[in-house]
Scaffold this active site. Structure first.
Site, short mmCIF file in Angstrom:
data_model
loop_
_atom_site.label_atom_id
_atom_site.label_comp_id
_atom_site.label_asym_id
_atom_site.label_seq_id
_atom_site.Cartn_x
_atom_site.Cartn_y
_atom_site.Cartn_z
N GLY A 33 52.24 12.89 -36.10
CA GLY A 33 52.73 14.42 -35.46
C GLY A 33 52.15 14.46 -34.35
N GLN A 49 48.36 18.85 -27.22
CA GLN A 49 47.42 17.39 -27.19
C GLN A 49 47.92 16.93 -25.97
OE1 GLN A 49 48.83 16.34 -31.26
NE2 GLN A 49 46.53 15.52 -31.61
N CYS A 106 43.82 13.08 -36.98
CA CYS A 106 44.27 13.80 -35.88
C CYS A 106 44.37 12.68 -34.21
CB CYS A 106 44.00 15.41 -35.03
SG CYS A 106 44.84 16.03 -34.22
N LEU A 107 45.20 12.94 -33.85
CA LEU A 107 45.40 11.90 -32.33
C LEU A 107 44.06 12.34 -31.33
CD1 LEU A 107 49.65 11.42 -31.92
CD2 LEU A 107 47.16 9.36 -33.84
N HIS A 132 49.94 20.78 -40.39
CA HIS A 132 48.90 20.51 -39.18
C HIS A 132 49.05 20.49 -37.79
CE1 HIS A 132 45.74 17.22 -37.21
NE2 HIS A 132 46.76 17.53 -36.56
N GLU A 133 50.47 20.89 -37.66
CA GLU A 133 50.64 20.84 -35.85
C GLU A 133 50.91 21.75 -35.41
OE1 GLU A 133 50.86 18.17 -34.09
OE2 GLU A 133 50.34 16.62 -36.24
N HIS A 184 48.04 23.11 -34.54
CA HIS A 184 47.67 22.87 -33.28
C HIS A 184 48.39 24.39 -32.24
CE1 HIS A 184 45.81 19.40 -32.72
NE2 HIS A 184 46.36 18.79 -33.62
CO CO Z 1 46.00 16.63 -34.14
#
Ligand code: CO
Length: 157
Positions: free
Chosen positions: A46, A51, A90-91, A132-133, A136
């Site tokens: 995701g 991000q 998380c990236l 999660h997304e 963000h």
């Molecule tokens: Co994330």
């Protein structure tokens, strides 16, 4: 090759409320395509627009199940049920993994890249990724919700 660059923590852009999308144009389509490519390159499931430094309510998710690529624009969770506790990363936080409690089921209303409203229901890992997304998009990071962090190697094997 992806032209977008990942934003890593700490960065204020990751903790800022995102604006709704109002223009469903070619620029949005290009952003979505670029985000998806970057997510795949980075081995993620995701990615949210902040991000990549864009403060808009846009996210892409693909957990490798039969749903394939999911594009969420202006997503809102309209129903949630149950609880699941499991590992999350998380990236924007390389090599950091923690245990996070999420709803086990969510129903989400969102728009596609052409602005057409749709609903998606998700359970388990996909529901986790979507929650999660969406967090963000409201400047909320998973580290705010971690119950405990995993030690190095704990998630391997
Ligand atoms: Co994330």
């Amino acid at each position: 090759m992806s032209k977008l660059k990942l934003v890593y923590h700490p960065n204020d852009v990751l903790e800022t409320e995102c604006e709704p999308v109002t223009q469903f144009d070619n620029k949005l389509a290009k952003l979505l395509n670029g985000m998806y490519d970057l997510m795949l390159d980075a081995d993620g499931v995701g990615l949210a627009a902040p991000q990549v430094g864009v403060l808009k309510q846009i996210a892409v998710v693909d957990v490798g199940d039969r749903n394939g690529k999911i594009e969420l624009i202006n997503p809102v969770i309209i129903e949630k049920r149950g609880e699941q506790i499991g590992p999350e990363g998380c990236l924007s936080f390389p090599d950091l993994f923690g245990e996070v409690a999420r709803a086990d089921y969510v129903k989400v209303r969102a728009q596609n890249r052409r602005g057409k409203p749709f609903f998606i229901e998700a359970k388990g890992f996909l529901a986790r990724a979507i929650q999660h997304e969406i967090d963000h998009l409201h400047g909320v990071l998973f580290t705010e919700k971690v119950l405990r962090y995993y030690e190095e190697g704990e998630l391997e094997g």
